[in-house]
Design an enzyme around this catalytic site. Structure first.
Site, mmCIF file in Angstrom:
data_model
loop_
_atom_site.group_PDB
_atom_site.id
_atom_site.type_symbol
_atom_site.label_atom_id
_atom_site.label_comp_id
_atom_site.label_asym_id
_atom_site.label_seq_id
_atom_site.Cartn_x
_atom_site.Cartn_y
_atom_site.Cartn_z
ATOM 1 N N SER A 10 0.807 -1.218 0.000
ATOM 2 C CA SER A 10 0.000 0.000 0.000
ATOM 3 C C SER A 10 0.839 1.265 0.000
ATOM 4 O O SER A 10 0.457 2.260 -0.604
ATOM 5 C CB SER A 10 -0.917 0.033 1.224
ATOM 6 O OG SER A 10 -1.585 -1.181 1.388
ATOM 7 N N PHE A 11 1.946 1.235 0.716
ATOM 8 C CA PHE A 11 2.728 2.454 0.906
ATOM 9 C C PHE A 11 4.209 2.198 0.660
ATOM 10 O O PHE A 11 4.668 1.064 0.722
ATOM 11 C CB PHE A 11 2.590 2.960 2.354
ATOM 12 C CG PHE A 11 1.186 3.283 2.747
ATOM 13 C CD1 PHE A 11 0.549 4.414 2.263
ATOM 14 C CD2 PHE A 11 0.479 2.440 3.599
ATOM 15 C CE1 PHE A 11 -0.756 4.719 2.622
ATOM 16 C CE2 PHE A 11 -0.825 2.727 3.971
ATOM 17 C CZ PHE A 11 -1.443 3.865 3.477
ATOM 18 N N LYS A 13 7.512 3.307 2.608
ATOM 19 C CA LYS A 13 8.086 3.981 3.752
ATOM 20 C C LYS A 13 9.515 4.348 3.375
ATOM 21 O O LYS A 13 10.243 3.513 2.855
ATOM 22 C CB LYS A 13 8.086 3.068 4.986
ATOM 23 C CG LYS A 13 6.791 3.053 5.778
ATOM 24 C CD LYS A 13 5.696 2.130 5.306
ATOM 25 C CE LYS A 13 6.070 0.734 5.038
ATOM 26 N NZ LYS A 13 4.965 -0.176 4.666
ATOM 27 N N GLY A 99 8.145 -13.403 2.360
ATOM 28 C CA GLY A 99 8.129 -11.969 2.051
ATOM 29 C C GLY A 99 9.392 -11.297 2.584
ATOM 30 O O GLY A 99 9.774 -11.499 3.736
ATOM 31 N N ASP A 101 9.968 -8.284 3.390
ATOM 32 C CA ASP A 101 9.764 -7.383 4.531
ATOM 33 C C ASP A 101 9.746 -8.182 5.830
ATOM 34 O O ASP A 101 10.329 -7.782 6.838
ATOM 35 C CB ASP A 101 8.489 -6.533 4.362
ATOM 36 C CG ASP A 101 7.234 -7.345 4.064
ATOM 37 O OD1 ASP A 101 7.327 -8.568 3.790
ATOM 38 O OD2 ASP A 101 6.135 -6.754 4.102
ATOM 39 N N ARG A 102 9.121 -9.366 5.790
ATOM 40 C CA ARG A 102 9.108 -10.234 6.974
ATOM 41 C C ARG A 102 10.525 -10.693 7.301
ATOM 42 O O ARG A 102 10.948 -10.680 8.454
ATOM 43 C CB ARG A 102 8.224 -11.458 6.715
ATOM 44 C CG ARG A 102 6.772 -11.142 6.552
ATOM 45 C CD ARG A 102 5.987 -12.392 6.126
ATOM 46 N NE ARG A 102 6.069 -13.459 7.114
ATOM 47 C CZ ARG A 102 5.682 -14.721 6.877
ATOM 48 N NH1 ARG A 102 5.203 -15.060 5.695
ATOM 49 N NH2 ARG A 102 5.792 -15.637 7.826
ATOM 50 N N THR A 124 -1.131 -3.428 6.418
ATOM 51 C CA THR A 124 -2.155 -3.819 5.452
ATOM 52 C C THR A 124 -2.479 -5.298 5.639
ATOM 53 O O THR A 124 -3.638 -5.696 5.771
ATOM 54 C CB THR A 124 -1.623 -3.602 4.019
ATOM 55 O OG1 THR A 124 -1.116 -2.281 3.930
ATOM 56 C CG2 THR A 124 -2.716 -3.827 3.006
#
Ligand SMILES: Nc1ncnc2c1ncn2[C@@H]1O[C@H](COP(=O)(O)OP(=O)(O)OP(=O)(O)O)[C@@H](O)[C@H]1O
Ligand SMILES: CC(C)(CO)[C@@H](O)C(=O)NCCC(=O)O
Ligand SMILES: [K+]
Length: 248
Positions: A10-11, A13, A99, A101-102, A124
């Protein structure tokens, strides 16, 4: 100055750190590539490197890095999947599918805690990851976050409709809702709390009382009260990113 990006679904950062005094110069959250470039241009001078993690498609990420190259004459280094990093072993059967990010958040968490960790990312999507004290990642869980739960209800029903201001007001308590907004907003908050409690129970089954909880993501603050001993770490992905992509 180093530009760091966490490109989520969604974003984006972003933040800028200086090479010498490792401090954060500035940062923010943006909704699009163009917004990112405008924000960085407005606030930063003298970028000389960029590192990023993305859970977007390679096409989208390549497009972003090309735009950044054009705007700031910098190359972007991407975090890549790994079976092992900084003493942490990826627990997925196919490590490439975890993922990124995880992965970076749990590498960052283990790096800071040096003991068993439960990492909860409440954005999200909501994700949890378990890392044992010897650095073995045991796996985790993925479920819809509050923004997704709320939007699914709005999209798949005809009579659930209310605006953001009403939603904001409805969240001030967790009493049974007496309006649609209260019922949905508080219901979703309780789902999130239930998830957090279940993860804590599982962590206790594994490790007794000896583990560290990390909370990150936009909704971390809303459950921080449930886990007083948790570290609220909004920058956890960036901690892992610096480990995955060291810049000489
Ligand atoms: N329009 C906005 N402007 C600035 N900040 C925003 C805006 N919308 C949301 N935010 C903030 O941005 C952050 C989004 O991070 P969050 O962890 O919730 O999302 P996410 O799960 O990382 O999403 P993604 O799927 O993009 O990774 C939150 O801290 C949220 O409060
Ligand atoms: C779960 C999300 C969407 C959270 O941002 C991301 O980590 C992702 O796309 N993961 C890939 C699927 C997985 O981790 O198994
Ligand atoms: K995220």
């Amino acid at each position: 100055m180093i530009l760091e990006l966490d490109c989520g679904n969604s974003f984006i950062k972003w933040r800028v750190i200086s090479r010498d005094r490792a401090g954060v110069a500035c940062g923010g959250v943006v909704g699009s590539d163009l917004e990112l470039i405008e924000a960085v241009r407005r606030k930063v001078q003298g970028l000389d490197a960029c590192r990023l993690v993305s859970v977007r498609t390679d096409e989208e990420t390549t497009r972003l890095t090309a735009q950044l190259g054009e705007a700031f004459a910098i190359e972007c280094v991407w975090a890549r999947p790994a079976a092992e990093l900084a003493g942490v072993r990826n627990g997925y059967e196919e490590y490439q599918r975890l993922g990124l990010d995880r992965w970076l958040a749990l590498v960052g968490a283990f790096h800071q805690a040096r003991c068993a960790c439960l990492v909860l990312d409440l954005g999200t999507a909501v994700t949890s990851d378990f890392v044992a004290g010897d650095g073995q990642h045991l796996g985790g869980f993925i479920c819809p976050g509050v923004p997704l739960m709320r939007n699914q209800l709005r999209t798949h029903t005809r009579r659930i409709r209310y605006d953001d201001a009403t939603a904001e007001q409805a969240r001030h308590s967790l009493m049974p809702g007496r309006s649609t907004a209260e019922a949905v907003e508080r219901g979703c908050s309780l789902m999130l709390q239930g998830f957090v409690h279940t993860q804590l129970e599982l962590a206790r089954e594994y490790w007794g009382a000896s583990f560290q909880v990390f909370l990150t993501g936009g909704d971390a603050g809303t459950v921080a009260g449930l886990v007083p001993a948790a570290r609220v770490a909004p920058d956890l992905v960036f901690v892992g990113l610096a480990i995955a992509c060291p810049l000489s």
